[in-house]
Design a protein around this motif. Structure first.
Motif, PDB file in Angstrom:
ATOM      1  N   ILE A   1      17.820  69.604 -41.370  1.00 13.80           N
ATOM      2  CA  ILE A   1      17.344  70.399 -40.235  1.00 13.80           C
ATOM      3  C   ILE A   1      17.490  71.883 -40.591  1.00 13.80           C
ATOM      4  O   ILE A   1      18.610  72.364 -40.809  1.00 13.80           O
ATOM      5  N   TYR A   2      16.381  72.577 -40.682  1.00 12.86           N
ATOM      6  CA  TYR A   2      16.367  73.992 -41.069  1.00 12.86           C
ATOM      7  C   TYR A   2      16.149  74.869 -39.844  1.00 12.86           C
ATOM      8  O   TYR A   2      15.133  74.739 -39.144  1.00 12.86           O
ATOM      9  N   GLY A   3      17.102  75.759 -39.591  1.00  9.84           N
ATOM     10  CA  GLY A   3      16.955  76.767 -38.563  1.00  9.84           C
ATOM     11  C   GLY A   3      16.740  78.125 -39.192  1.00  9.84           C
ATOM     12  O   GLY A   3      16.613  78.253 -40.412  1.00  9.84           O
ATOM     13  N   LEU A   4      16.740  79.168 -38.384  1.00  5.96           N
ATOM     14  CA  LEU A   4      16.518  80.521 -38.899  1.00  5.96           C
ATOM     15  C   LEU A   4      17.715  81.059 -39.674  1.00  5.96           C
ATOM     16  O   LEU A   4      17.573  81.932 -40.525  1.00  5.96           O
ATOM     17  N   THR A   5      18.910  80.522 -39.413  1.00  7.91           N
ATOM     18  CA  THR A   5      20.120  81.070 -40.036  1.00  7.91           C
ATOM     19  C   THR A   5      20.905  80.072 -40.876  1.00  7.91           C
ATOM     20  O   THR A   5      21.916  80.437 -41.476  1.00  7.91           O
ATOM     21  N   GLY A   6      20.485  78.818 -40.882  1.00 11.89           N
ATOM     22  CA  GLY A   6      21.238  77.830 -41.642  1.00 11.89           C
ATOM     23  C   GLY A   6      20.554  76.480 -41.689  1.00 11.89           C
ATOM     24  O   GLY A   6      19.450  76.297 -41.151  1.00 11.89           O
ATOM     25  N   VAL A   7      21.234  75.548 -42.338  1.00 12.97           N
ATOM     26  CA  VAL A   7      20.694  74.202 -42.535  1.00 12.97           C
ATOM     27  C   VAL A   7      21.769  73.163 -42.220  1.00 12.97           C
ATOM     28  O   VAL A   7      22.939  73.354 -42.567  1.00 12.97           O
ATOM     29  N   ILE A   8      21.354  72.072 -41.578  1.00 12.73           N
ATOM     30  CA  ILE A   8      22.237  70.930 -41.333  1.00 12.73           C
ATOM     31  C   ILE A   8      21.741  69.772 -42.188  1.00 12.73           C
ATOM     32  O   ILE A   8      20.557  69.409 -42.122  1.00 12.73           O
TER      33      ILE A   8
ATOM     34  N   SER B   1       7.341  74.953 -35.280  1.00 12.52           N
ATOM     35  CA  SER B   1       8.078  74.239 -36.324  1.00 12.52           C
ATOM     36  C   SER B   1       7.198  73.164 -36.942  1.00 12.52           C
ATOM     37  O   SER B   1       6.059  72.950 -36.509  1.00 12.52           O
ATOM     38  N   ASN B   2       7.764  72.476 -37.927  1.00  8.16           N
ATOM     39  CA  ASN B   2       7.038  71.369 -38.547  1.00  8.16           C
ATOM     40  C   ASN B   2       8.028  70.355 -39.089  1.00  8.16           C
ATOM     41  O   ASN B   2       9.235  70.623 -39.169  1.00  8.16           O
ATOM     42  N   ALA B   3       7.510  69.206 -39.452  1.00 10.93           N
ATOM     43  CA  ALA B   3       8.362  68.153 -40.001  1.00 10.93           C
ATOM     44  C   ALA B   3       7.651  67.463 -41.151  1.00 10.93           C
ATOM     45  O   ALA B   3       6.424  67.287 -41.120  1.00 10.93           O
ATOM     46  N   LEU B   4       8.416  67.064 -42.145  1.00  7.74           N
ATOM     47  CA  LEU B   4       7.917  66.239 -43.243  1.00  7.74           C
ATOM     48  C   LEU B   4       8.681  64.925 -43.225  1.00  7.74           C
ATOM     49  O   LEU B   4       9.911  64.916 -43.328  1.00  7.74           O
ATOM     50  N   ILE B   5       7.950  63.839 -43.075  1.00  8.15           N
ATOM     51  CA  ILE B   5       8.546  62.500 -43.058  1.00  8.15           C
ATOM     52  C   ILE B   5       8.172  61.805 -44.366  1.00  8.15           C
ATOM     53  O   ILE B   5       6.986  61.600 -44.654  1.00  8.15           O
TER      54      ILE B   5
ATOM     55  N   GLU C   1      17.085  78.992 -34.331  1.00  7.68           N
ATOM     56  CA  GLU C   1      15.927  78.241 -33.826  1.00  7.68           C
ATOM     57  C   GLU C   1      15.377  77.299 -34.897  1.00  7.68           C
ATOM     58  O   GLU C   1      15.301  77.640 -36.075  1.00  7.68           O
ATOM     59  N   LEU C   2      14.987  76.110 -34.461  1.00  4.73           N
ATOM     60  CA  LEU C   2      14.474  75.084 -35.368  1.00  4.73           C
ATOM     61  C   LEU C   2      13.142  75.516 -35.983  1.00  4.73           C
ATOM     62  O   LEU C   2      12.253  75.985 -35.274  1.00  4.73           O
ATOM     63  N   ARG C   3      13.030  75.331 -37.296  1.00  4.78           N
ATOM     64  CA  ARG C   3      11.776  75.636 -37.970  1.00  4.78           C
ATOM     65  C   ARG C   3      11.217  74.457 -38.769  1.00  4.78           C
ATOM     66  O   ARG C   3      10.014  74.271 -38.842  1.00  4.78           O
ATOM     67  N   LYS C   4      12.089  73.670 -39.371  1.00  6.47           N
ATOM     68  CA  LYS C   4      11.590  72.568 -40.198  1.00  6.47           C
ATOM     69  C   LYS C   4      12.597  71.428 -40.238  1.00  6.47           C
ATOM     70  O   LYS C   4      13.806  71.670 -40.244  1.00  6.47           O
ATOM     71  N   VAL C   5      12.065  70.204 -40.265  1.00  8.75           N
ATOM     72  CA  VAL C   5      12.904  69.012 -40.423  1.00  8.75           C
ATOM     73  C   VAL C   5      12.296  68.161 -41.535  1.00  8.75           C
ATOM     74  O   VAL C   5      11.077  67.967 -41.592  1.00  8.75           O
ATOM     75  N   ILE C   6      13.140  67.680 -42.425  1.00  6.67           N
ATOM     76  CA  ILE C   6      12.718  66.724 -43.449  1.00  6.67           C
ATOM     77  C   ILE C   6      13.521  65.441 -43.261  1.00  6.67           C
ATOM     78  O   ILE C   6      14.751  65.481 -43.234  1.00  6.67           O
ATOM     79  N   VAL C   7      12.822  64.337 -43.085  1.00  8.06           N
ATOM     80  CA  VAL C   7      13.481  63.038 -42.907  1.00  8.06           C
ATOM     81  C   VAL C   7      13.032  62.124 -44.039  1.00  8.06           C
ATOM     82  O   VAL C   7      11.825  61.959 -44.273  1.00  8.06           O
ATOM     83  N   ARG C   8      13.992  61.545 -44.734  1.00 13.05           N
ATOM     84  CA  ARG C   8      13.684  60.636 -45.848  1.00 13.05           C
ATOM     85  C   ARG C   8      14.295  59.265 -45.566  1.00 13.05           C
ATOM     86  O   ARG C   8      15.489  59.157 -45.309  1.00 13.05           O
ATOM     87  N   ASP C   9      13.450  58.259 -45.627  1.00 15.16           N
ATOM     88  CA  ASP C   9      13.918  56.883 -45.439  1.00 15.16           C
ATOM     89  C   ASP C   9      13.197  55.981 -46.421  1.00 15.16           C
ATOM     90  O   ASP C   9      11.962  55.991 -46.510  1.00 15.16           O
ATOM     91  N   GLY C  10      13.963  55.197 -47.181  1.00 12.54           N
ATOM     92  CA  GLY C  10      13.315  54.308 -48.121  1.00 12.54           C
ATOM     93  C   GLY C  10      14.279  53.572 -49.029  1.00 12.54           C
ATOM     94  O   GLY C  10      15.494  53.754 -48.970  1.00 12.54           O
ATOM     95  N   HIS C  11      13.691  52.733 -49.890  1.00 10.02           N
ATOM     96  CA  HIS C  11      14.440  51.979 -50.897  1.00 10.02           C
ATOM     97  C   HIS C  11      13.471  51.581 -52.010  1.00 10.02           C
ATOM     98  O   HIS C  11      12.336  52.079 -52.062  1.00 10.02           O
ATOM     99  N   LYS C  12      13.891  50.682 -52.892  1.00  7.24           N
ATOM    100  CA  LYS C  12      13.073  50.329 -54.054  1.00  7.24           C
ATOM    101  C   LYS C  12      11.929  49.382 -53.737  1.00  7.24           C
ATOM    102  O   LYS C  12      11.063  49.140 -54.584  1.00  7.24           O
TER     103      LYS C  12
ATOM    104  N   ALA D   1      23.409  80.698 -44.030  1.00  5.33           N
ATOM    105  CA  ALA D   1      22.803  81.523 -45.069  1.00  5.33           C
ATOM    106  C   ALA D   1      23.531  82.846 -45.257  1.00  5.33           C
ATOM    107  O   ALA D   1      24.024  83.449 -44.292  1.00  5.33           O
ATOM    108  N   GLU D   2      23.586  83.291 -46.528  1.00  6.60           N
ATOM    109  CA  GLU D   2      24.113  84.608 -46.875  1.00  6.60           C
ATOM    110  C   GLU D   2      23.200  85.212 -47.931  1.00  6.60           C
ATOM    111  O   GLU D   2      23.091  84.685 -49.044  1.00  6.60           O
TER     112      GLU D   2
END
Length: 369
Positions: A278-285, A259-263, A171-182, A298-299
């Motif tokens: 993308i962070y779920g309860l058992t792994g990350v994408i 869940s929550n998200a950080l942009i 199940e989805l718990r957290k998303v972090i999205v990063r977009d940017g440049h100099k 996760a292990e």
């Protein structure tokens, strides 16, 4: 077995041939409105596929139009000073807007009553007020109103979406999205683009609007149109000499029931990036970029098993905004309600950005109704 495979290949080739033949004989007649947004090179420098025909370009700056005509080899006979002149001389079925974000409303106000479909570059509008007017015009006149993001065409984002829906990480718990440049000035962006990109009236804000919209768009898609409960944003101006009138750093937090998200949106990073975790309860994408994807299961406390993927580009017409726009207009494809390009998704994006702007100015968390 071999005969079945051969039959399948023949059928697939026949289907592709029919689609290709149809696009060759039935191209979308497209008008290009404005040349000041450098994303316009996407359509002007696009490979000739036969599915889209540029029937006119609106640009009052003749010097800019001539410069791009030389660069891309189009005739100045296609260029008109106003939208009215374009309509007098050609009959577009759809238009793609490549001016300032503030001008998106004007484009929709002109073309929607004429039944002409509109695609704009991200974000949908300069403000929630403008977006609401555009939505009403689109619905009243039964036109498609698309918003184009570069990340819509990333194979990694779509594979990450599939993995999440297939419960590969729980199940989805957290998303972090990063977009940017100099930053626009450090990148040497041309003057016509820079003039409005750094103008809070024409662009709505700085990095918050320019890059914050990506994360809001992706999160709305991942959550199937669910709105966040709260939006909290902090902005900074770290390059006052380059961005005197707008923010150049924004961090936006979205909270949902489960869940929550950080942009993270920045004009201060030394290396440009567009990625998502993308962070779920058992792994990350990890969608590291356009083509590189990692899946970690996760292990124990901090251990994991990791698979890495190098993804090919998406298949036609899902690999290109103009091809997909044409396919939707021709009723060859029907998008999900909260797909990345849809009006429904991008109205929620505008609600998030509006709340983020208010939060950054007041220092308060904003609740969405």
């Amino acid at each position: 077995m071999k005969s079945r495979l051969l039959l399948f290949l023949l059928i697939a080739m026949n289907v592709f041939s029919n689609i290709y033949a149809q696009t060759e004989t039935d191209p979308l007649k497209l008008g290009v409105i404005g040349l000041t947004h450098t994303h316009v090179h996407w359509i002007l420098g696009r490979e000739e596929i036969g599915d889209v025909e540029i029937v006119g370009i609106v640009e009052p700056d003749n010097e800019l139009a001539e410069r791009y005509a030389k660069q891309h080899g189009f005739s100045m006979d296609l260029v008109y000073p106003t939208m009215e002149k374009l309509m007098e001389n050609s009959k577009p079925e759809a238009v793609a807007a490549f001016g300032s974000i503030y001008e998106h409303l004007e484009v929709v106000e002109f073309f929607a009553p004429r039944g002409i479909h509109v695609m704009v570059e991200k974000p949908l509008a300069v403000s929630l007020e403008h977006a609401s007017k555009m939505k009403s015009l689109a619905e009243e006149n039964n036109i498609h109103l698309f918003t184009n993001y570069e990340t819509t065409w990333y194979p990694t984002n779509h594979e990450a979406y599939i993995m999440l829906k297939e419960d590969r990480v729980g199940e989805l718990r957290k998303v972090i999205v990063r977009d940017g440049h100099k930053g626009p000035k450090k990148l040497g962006i041309n003057e016509e683009f820079l003039n409005w990109l750094l103008d809070p009236k024409q662009n709505g804000a700085g990095a918050l609007m320019d890059f914050g919209c990506y994360g809001a768009n992706l999160m709305t898609w991942l959550k199937n149109g669910e709105k966040p409960n709260t939006v909290t944003a902090v902005t900074q101006q770290l390059q006052k000499e380059n961005n005197p009138n707008v923010d150049d750093e924004a961090n936006i937090i979205l909270t949902y029931d489960d869940s929550n998200a950080l942009i993270e949106a920045s004009w201060n990073w030394p290396i440009g990036r567009k990625d998502m975790e993308i962070y779920g309860l058992t792994g990350v994408i990890y969608a590291d970029n356009r083509n590189d994807l990692r899946l970690r299961i996760a292990e124990g406390y901090d251990g994991f098993q990791e698979e890495s993927f190098k993804l090919e580009e998406r298949e036609y017409p899902y690999n290109d905004p103009f091809s997909l726009f044409r396919a939707v207009i021709r009723n060859e494809i029907k998008l999900d309600k909260f797909a990345l390009s849809t009006l429904e998704n991008n109205m929620i994006v505008m609600q998030i950005l509006d709340a983020a702007l208010r939060s950054s100015k007041t220092g308060k968390t904003i609740s969405l109704e």
